[in-house]
Motif scaffolding. Structure first.
Motif, PDB file in Angstrom:
ATOM      1  N   GLY A  77      29.993  51.831  42.250  1.00 40.98           N
ATOM      2  CA  GLY A  77      30.560  50.518  42.482  1.00 40.98           C
ATOM      3  C   GLY A  77      30.592  50.141  43.960  1.00 40.98           C
ATOM      4  O   GLY A  77      29.826  50.667  44.769  1.00 40.98           O
ATOM      5  N   ALA A  78      31.518  49.251  44.327  1.00 44.11           N
ATOM      6  CA  ALA A  78      31.542  48.656  45.675  1.00 44.11           C
ATOM      7  C   ALA A  78      31.697  49.684  46.782  1.00 44.11           C
ATOM      8  O   ALA A  78      31.321  49.417  47.930  1.00 44.11           O
ATOM      9  CB  ALA A  78      32.679  47.630  45.755  1.00 44.11           C
ATOM     10  N   SER A  94      35.600  45.758  54.429  1.00 45.67           N
ATOM     11  CA  SER A  94      34.725  44.587  54.228  1.00 45.67           C
ATOM     12  C   SER A  94      34.485  44.196  52.777  1.00 45.67           C
ATOM     13  O   SER A  94      33.969  43.120  52.510  1.00 45.67           O
ATOM     14  CB  SER A  94      33.369  44.853  54.907  1.00 45.67           C
ATOM     15  OG  SER A  94      32.763  45.992  54.316  1.00 45.67           O
ATOM     16  N   ILE A  95      34.865  45.062  51.805  1.00 40.89           N
ATOM     17  CA  ILE A  95      34.663  44.673  50.409  1.00 40.89           C
ATOM     18  C   ILE A  95      35.533  43.449  50.111  1.00 40.89           C
ATOM     19  O   ILE A  95      36.729  43.468  50.360  1.00 40.89           O
ATOM     20  CB  ILE A  95      35.050  45.806  49.441  1.00 40.89           C
ATOM     21  CG1 ILE A  95      34.111  47.000  49.593  1.00 40.89           C
ATOM     22  CG2 ILE A  95      35.043  45.310  47.995  1.00 40.89           C
ATOM     23  CD1 ILE A  95      34.598  48.246  48.855  1.00 40.89           C
ATOM     24  N   ASP A  96      34.891  42.375  49.610  1.00 41.34           N
ATOM     25  CA  ASP A  96      35.652  41.189  49.182  1.00 41.34           C
ATOM     26  C   ASP A  96      35.208  40.862  47.759  1.00 41.34           C
ATOM     27  O   ASP A  96      34.164  40.241  47.552  1.00 41.34           O
ATOM     28  CB  ASP A  96      35.375  40.005  50.121  1.00 41.34           C
ATOM     29  CG  ASP A  96      36.036  38.729  49.601  1.00 41.34           C
ATOM     30  OD1 ASP A  96      35.810  37.661  50.193  1.00 41.34           O
ATOM     31  OD2 ASP A  96      36.747  38.811  48.576  1.00 41.34           O
ATOM     32  N   PRO A  97      35.992  41.307  46.751  1.00 36.02           N
ATOM     33  CA  PRO A  97      35.543  41.211  45.355  1.00 36.02           C
ATOM     34  C   PRO A  97      35.391  39.799  44.815  1.00 36.02           C
ATOM     35  O   PRO A  97      34.745  39.603  43.790  1.00 36.02           O
ATOM     36  CB  PRO A  97      36.633  41.970  44.595  1.00 36.02           C
ATOM     37  CG  PRO A  97      37.831  41.898  45.466  1.00 36.02           C
ATOM     38  CD  PRO A  97      37.330  41.895  46.878  1.00 36.02           C
ATOM     39  N   LYS A 152      36.281  45.183  38.043  1.00 38.83           N
ATOM     40  CA  LYS A 152      36.811  44.264  37.022  1.00 38.83           C
ATOM     41  C   LYS A 152      36.037  42.949  37.030  1.00 38.83           C
ATOM     42  O   LYS A 152      35.740  42.394  35.963  1.00 38.83           O
ATOM     43  CB  LYS A 152      38.295  44.023  37.274  1.00 38.83           C
ATOM     44  CG  LYS A 152      39.003  43.227  36.168  1.00 38.83           C
ATOM     45  CD  LYS A 152      39.118  43.996  34.867  1.00 38.83           C
ATOM     46  CE  LYS A 152      40.097  43.446  33.832  1.00 38.83           C
ATOM     47  NZ  LYS A 152      39.941  42.070  33.439  1.00 38.83           N
ATOM     48  N   ALA A 153      35.696  42.462  38.213  1.00 36.72           N
ATOM     49  CA  ALA A 153      34.933  41.203  38.308  1.00 36.72           C
ATOM     50  C   ALA A 153      33.567  41.355  37.648  1.00 36.72           C
ATOM     51  O   ALA A 153      33.104  40.463  36.932  1.00 36.72           O
ATOM     52  CB  ALA A 153      34.775  40.811  39.784  1.00 36.72           C
ATOM     53  N   GLU A 200      42.038  49.109  46.091  1.00 42.06           N
ATOM     54  CA  GLU A 200      42.318  48.018  45.139  1.00 42.06           C
ATOM     55  C   GLU A 200      41.146  47.034  45.073  1.00 42.06           C
ATOM     56  O   GLU A 200      40.730  46.618  43.991  1.00 42.06           O
ATOM     57  CB  GLU A 200      43.566  47.272  45.631  1.00 42.06           C
ATOM     58  CG  GLU A 200      44.526  46.808  44.559  1.00 42.06           C
ATOM     59  CD  GLU A 200      45.774  46.259  45.253  1.00 42.06           C
ATOM     60  OE1 GLU A 200      46.577  47.090  45.736  1.00 42.06           O
ATOM     61  OE2 GLU A 200      45.881  45.003  45.361  1.00 42.06           O
ATOM     62  N   ARG A 201      40.574  46.718  46.238  1.00 40.14           N
ATOM     63  CA  ARG A 201      39.464  45.756  46.254  1.00 40.14           C
ATOM     64  C   ARG A 201      38.235  46.308  45.544  1.00 40.14           C
ATOM     65  O   ARG A 201      37.525  45.587  44.836  1.00 40.14           O
ATOM     66  CB  ARG A 201      39.138  45.361  47.698  1.00 40.14           C
ATOM     67  CG  ARG A 201      40.148  44.397  48.316  1.00 40.14           C
ATOM     68  CD  ARG A 201      39.676  43.878  49.675  1.00 40.14           C
ATOM     69  NE  ARG A 201      39.699  44.909  50.705  1.00 40.14           N
ATOM     70  CZ  ARG A 201      40.790  45.217  51.411  1.00 40.14           C
ATOM     71  NH1 ARG A 201      41.941  44.606  51.155  1.00 40.14           N
ATOM     72  NH2 ARG A 201      40.755  46.149  52.350  1.00 40.14           N
ATOM     73  N   ALA A 202      38.004  47.610  45.685  1.00 41.65           N
ATOM     74  CA  ALA A 202      36.855  48.212  44.985  1.00 41.65           C
ATOM     75  C   ALA A 202      37.073  48.155  43.479  1.00 41.65           C
ATOM     76  O   ALA A 202      36.157  47.849  42.709  1.00 41.65           O
ATOM     77  CB  ALA A 202      36.660  49.657  45.454  1.00 41.65           C
TER      78      ALA A 202
END
Ligand code: ZN
Length: 479
Positions: A253-254, A280-283, A363-364, A356-358
């Motif tokens: 994943g991310a 930098s991850i922005d889901p 989920k997205a 959390e963002r990853a």
């Protein structure tokens, strides 16, 4: 000397017949090493009045009867709709939950831990996976490929307990990589690598962080010609580039999607990529939404591994006595020391927000219709054990706002879809192979209920979960 020669002949013979065994209605004759864990044998078994979470994502169904006949699911439905054969072995499922066998998509047969511990798990791996409910795995990279291949044949022949194994090639990386990995300096070398392992029985290719786009493209082209599929823990190549090169699946994943690093250079893995991605991850941003659209449009799946990543974040629930007690004492000591160092370091570079963002990216992707699978990846500093880490992955998906039905879908049917075997595996539906996990409790009441596995069915044969797991006590990190 004799053993290896013996292995060679058996291997050639077994390779010839491997796949048919996989989807046959009835499993192999079980040897002594397997029999000792068997608690339920057919040919007819009925689990009554059980809550079914079937793996399709559909709402949980209470009060079901599930009939197993000759290794397959013969019927699923309310008691009055299922005709009960007179010779059925009845299992009372009152208060219990039945889910499909877990399909572990990043489930190496080697284990690594802090302190430099590293071991091929010919004994603990298969018992922990199957004992925890993981009935099918993709090895997703190997340090001892013949260790994996020989174990697969031991399991397929009924001589060792364990999950069905989809063998992946050793890692293929690029200049700067090394250790137990193959380094492809050219597309030609990448093609040779794929040709060899295709002949040896690998059905998946695994790329690692330094592979070049050219070598990846050559390997994928060669592999697809031979009916293989490709996945990778990538970095030097972005997710979008890998999709355009026709990869089939993206691991982790991310946490490995360098698409989110603005300063990334072509064919180069940015330094400290995990730390950079933490920021930098922005889901929900444009990069994420257009990348997810692009992956889905090209039928590229993703396999998340939250249980191994949480080991590198502070103050996470990663010291469960169940796992610690199975580790070899020296491994446990090294792991705890590493954990304590992580938990007590000021300004630790990885943040709860990054984790959390990853998870939100997973989920997205799922909500957009992407096929998300999962696995444990029993490496890193060693806190995510085979099987137990797959269960922990389920718990974290719930933390990531997946419903129990969705999380069960991710850990079962979606994996079967990615492996291309969802006709026979991955859900509690009539006609499928009876790979099932009976949980002592209502899975909807608490994420940790996933740990209360009572009986694991593989090919319709029921195994004692606790006995299999406890057989590995103090050996994890040794063999
Ligand atoms: Zn891995």
């Amino acid at each position: 000397m004799i053993r290896s020669v013996l292995v060679r002949t058996t291997l050639a013979a077994a390779l010839a017949g491997a796949l048919p065994t996989l989807v046959a209605a009835q499993g192999p004759t079980l040897g002594k090493a397997v029999q000792e864990y068997v608690t339920v044998t057919g040919p007819v078994v009925a689990i009554t009045n059980v809550l079914v979470i079937d793996g399709t994502g559909a709402a949980a169904k209470p009060g079901q009867t599930v009939l197993i006949q000759d290794g397959r699911i013969a019927a699923v439905g309310p008691a009055k709709t299922v005709k009960m054969p007179t010779d059925a072995t009845i299992i009372d499922g009152t208060g219990k939950t039945l889910i499909p066998g877990i399909v572990g998509m990043h489930d190496h047969m080697y284990y690594s831990a802090a302190g430099g511990y590293d071991a091929q798990m010919s004994y603990t791996g298969p018992r922990l996976y199957l004992g925890a409910g993981v009935t099918t795995i993709r090895t997703t990279g190997s340090q001892s490929p013949y260790g994996d291949i020989n174990l697969k044949h031991q399991i397929d022949a009924g001589r060792s307990p364990g999950p069905r194994i989809f063998v992946t090639t050793p890692y293929l990386t690029g200049p700067g990589g090394g250790g137990t990995m193959a380094v492809a300096d050219s597309p030609e070398q990448a093609r040779r690598f794929v040709d060899y392992w295709a002949e040896e029985g690998a059905t998946w290719i695994k790329f690692y962080t330094n592979i070049s786009r050219a070598a990846m493209a050559a390997a994928i082209d060669e592999g697809h010609k031979k009916g293989m599929r490709a996945t990778g823990h990538i970095c030097s190549v972005t997710f979008r580039e890998a999709v355009d090169i026709d990869i089939d699946d993206l691991a982790h994943g991310a946490m490995t999607a360098t698409d989110f690093i603005a300063t990334k250079e072509l064919d180069k893995c940015p330094p400290n990529s995990l730390v950079q991605l933490d920021k930098s991850i922005d889901p929900t941003g444009e990069i994420a939404t257009s990348l997810i659209r692009h992956m889905i449009a090209n039928n590229v799946s993703m396999t998340t591994t939250p249980a191994v990543y949480e080991l590198f974040y502070q103050n996470r629930a990663v010291k469960d006595e169940r796992s610690l007690s199975l580790m070899a004492p020296a491994v446990r000591e090294a792991y705890m020391a590493d954990r304590n160092q992580i938990d007590t370091t000021a300004n630790w570079p990885l943040t709860p927000g990054g984790f959390e963002r990853a998870l939100a990216f997973d989920k997205a992707f799922f909500d957009a219709g992407g096929v998300l699978g999962s696995g444990v990846d029993p490496t890193g500093n060693g806190g995510a054990l085979p099987g137990l880490g797959d269960q922990r992955g389920y718990e974290i998906l719930i933390e990531g706002h997946f419903t129990p039905e969705q999380a069960v879908q991710v850990i079962s049917l979606n994996g079967a879809k990615i492996l291309g075997v969802d006709t026979d595996f991955g859900s509690v539906e009539a006609g499928k192979v009876a790979d099932l996990v009976l949980i002592d409790g209502d899975l909807r009441t608490a994420p940790t209920m996933i740990q209360h596995v009572e009986t694991v069915f593989k090919d319709g044969v029921g195994y004692d979960s606790q006995k299999m797991i406890l057989a590995t006590k103090g050996r994890v990190g040794i063999d």
